[in-house]
Scaffold this active site. Structure first.
Site, PDB file in Angstrom:
ATOM      1  N   PRO A   7       0.848  -1.198   0.000  1.00  0.00           N
ATOM      2  CA  PRO A   7       0.000   0.000   0.000  1.00  0.00           C
ATOM      3  C   PRO A   7       0.877   1.239   0.000  1.00  0.00           C
ATOM      4  CG  PRO A   7       0.134  -0.915   2.204  1.00  0.00           C
ATOM      5  CD  PRO A   7       0.882  -1.859   1.308  1.00  0.00           C
ATOM      6  N   MET A   8       0.637   2.150  -0.915  1.00  0.00           N
ATOM      7  CA  MET A   8       1.397   3.398  -0.975  1.00  0.00           C
ATOM      8  C   MET A   8       0.409   4.550  -1.054  1.00  0.00           C
ATOM      9  SD  MET A   8       4.480   2.362  -3.608  1.00  0.00           S
ATOM     10  CE  MET A   8       5.183   4.016  -3.528  1.00  0.00           C
ATOM     11  N   GLU A   9       0.280   5.269   0.029  1.00  0.00           N
ATOM     12  CA  GLU A   9      -0.700   6.352   0.133  1.00  0.00           C
ATOM     13  C   GLU A   9      -0.491   7.373  -0.977  1.00  0.00           C
ATOM     14  OE1 GLU A   9      -3.716   8.891   1.662  1.00  0.00           O
ATOM     15  OE2 GLU A   9      -3.282   6.748   1.806  1.00  0.00           O
ATOM     16  N   CYS A  98       3.224   3.792   8.759  1.00  0.00           N
ATOM     17  CA  CYS A  98       3.237   5.047   8.002  1.00  0.00           C
ATOM     18  C   CYS A  98       4.167   6.060   8.670  1.00  0.00           C
ATOM     19  CB  CYS A  98       1.834   5.629   7.904  1.00  0.00           C
ATOM     20  SG  CYS A  98       1.788   7.189   6.988  1.00  0.00           S
ATOM     21  N   GLY A 200      10.840  -3.702   1.784  1.00  0.00           N
ATOM     22  CA  GLY A 200      11.797  -2.612   1.806  1.00  0.00           C
ATOM     23  C   GLY A 200      12.967  -2.782   0.873  1.00  0.00           C
ATOM     24  N   GLU A 201      13.096  -1.842  -0.082  1.00  0.00           N
ATOM     25  CA  GLU A 201      14.277  -1.707  -0.946  1.00  0.00           C
ATOM     26  C   GLU A 201      14.457  -2.880  -1.906  1.00  0.00           C
ATOM     27  OE1 GLU A 201      16.792   1.432  -1.822  1.00  0.00           O
ATOM     28  OE2 GLU A 201      15.203   1.293  -0.319  1.00  0.00           O
ATOM     29  N   GLY A 223       6.751  -2.269  -3.053  1.00  0.00           N
ATOM     30  CA  GLY A 223       5.999  -1.061  -3.361  1.00  0.00           C
ATOM     31  C   GLY A 223       6.605  -0.294  -4.513  1.00  0.00           C
TER      32      GLY A 223
END
Length: 337
Positions: A7-9, A98, A200-201, A223
């Site tokens: 999920p990426m706001e 977040c 992550g990354e 993401g």
């Protein structure tokens, strides 16, 4: 081995979830967080941010979509989780990761990692509020300012009854600066009994394999790497496109994306969404960096569509001239009218 779209706001909304899962290789998604403060939200909020509720919780490509909630009041979060399930959510994910200052100031997201007991209370309240067959998961960072409470938070989430845990391998203070501390995910995975998903990354196939090796996790959430390269999940699963063919497909995706955003947003906001994704594609595709200046100053949606179509047609002509056998592998999944 699952690939989960993070999920990426403000980035991975319904439209982008539709497109990226339509490309293939993604096994599960999580919605942008739905902010819960002090009341039961209107049903329309859930349907607006998670239209997959109208499709039994799946994208049109058949990919499962969990609904993510963010809040600090256990009872209120639980009440909203129960409503989300009533509306058709196939699972509830809880956001303890977040890093946004505005969110953290209102006691949401990663700031709660300074209060492991409260983290556990939120998970437990949601677990009690939803039926037993509905999975409850959580996503956390390694901490707020430091990593001293990483294991404590993981234990709190596990003991409260979560079915799985995503760990973003950085603290809030570390933001998105490399490196991601995958070795800390390994420590958490060894300390709990519930499934742990690494995050992550991960930008490349090599990153993916290294992340799994270091973290020990079977499942990986991606993401920015998937937004920058929509074909990364396919590459991980052994279906790699050449860079030239992939860019031709991306031009189709951009055009479809822009058409849908034109339907969903007011004209003054459309150009921003297109340019946002195009800039992120530039992290992987040099062609995106060359295309961006041609669109940068244009704000009229129809004119932007014309420029996209022209760029796609010109690229296909150029590639066909260089290689008569060149062709697209497929058109992306169609978006709803």
């Amino acid at each position: 081995m699952r690939i989960i779209l993070a999920p990426m706001e403000g980035v991975v909304d319904y439209t982008l979830r539709e497109l990226l899962t339509g490309v293939g290789g993604v096994d599960q998604c999580v919605t942008e967080f739905i902010r819960v403060s002090d009341r039961l939200l209107p049903r329309a909020v859930f349907h607006r941010l998670a239209p997959e509720l109208n499709q039994q919780g799946f994208t049109r490509a058949g990919t499962l979509v969990l609904l993510q909630l963010l809040g600090s009041d256990p009872q209120v979060v639980a009440e909203n989780a129960a409503l989300a399930v009533e509306l058709g959510a196939p699972g509830i994910d809880l956001n303890f990761g977040c890093p946004a200052k505005t969110v953290n100031k209102s006691r949401g997201g990663a700031v709660l990692l300074d209060e492991p007991e409260l983290v556990g209370d939120i998970v437990a309240a949601v677990r009690r509020a939803v039926p037993a067959h509905i999975p409850v998961s959580a996503k956390m960072r390694l901490g707020f300012r430091d990593k001293s409470r990483a294991l404590e938070n993981a234990w709190a989430i596990e003991s409260a009854g979560a079915q799985s845990l995503v760990v973003h391998a950085r603290t809030k203070e570390e933001g998105y600066r490399p490196p991601a501390h995958w070795e800390w995910i390994a420590r958490i995975r060894e300390a709990v009994n519930l499934p742990v998903i690494a995050n992550g990354e991960v930008w490349t196939l090599e990153d993916y394999h290294r992340c799994r090796e270091v973290s020990g996790c079977d499942d990986v959430m991606i993401g920015r790497g998937l937004v920058a390269n929509p074909f990364l999940a396919l590459e991980i699963k052994g279906d790699e496109l050449g860079r030239d063919a992939a860019w031709a497909e991306v031009l189709w995706l951009l055009e479809r994306f822009h058409r849908q955003v034109m339907q969903d947003l007011s004209p003054r906001h459309v150009h921003g969404r297109l340019k946002q994704w195009l800039q992120m594609l530039g992290w992987h595709f040099p062609q995106a960096k060359r295309l961006f200046p041609e669109l940068r100053t244009e704000r009229e949606p129809e004119r932007l569509l014309e420029l996209l179509c022209r760029a796609r047609q010109q690229y296909l002509r150029d590639m066909s001239a260089a290689d008569p056998a060149f062709e697209l592998r497929s058109a992306p999944v169609a978006l709803p009218a």
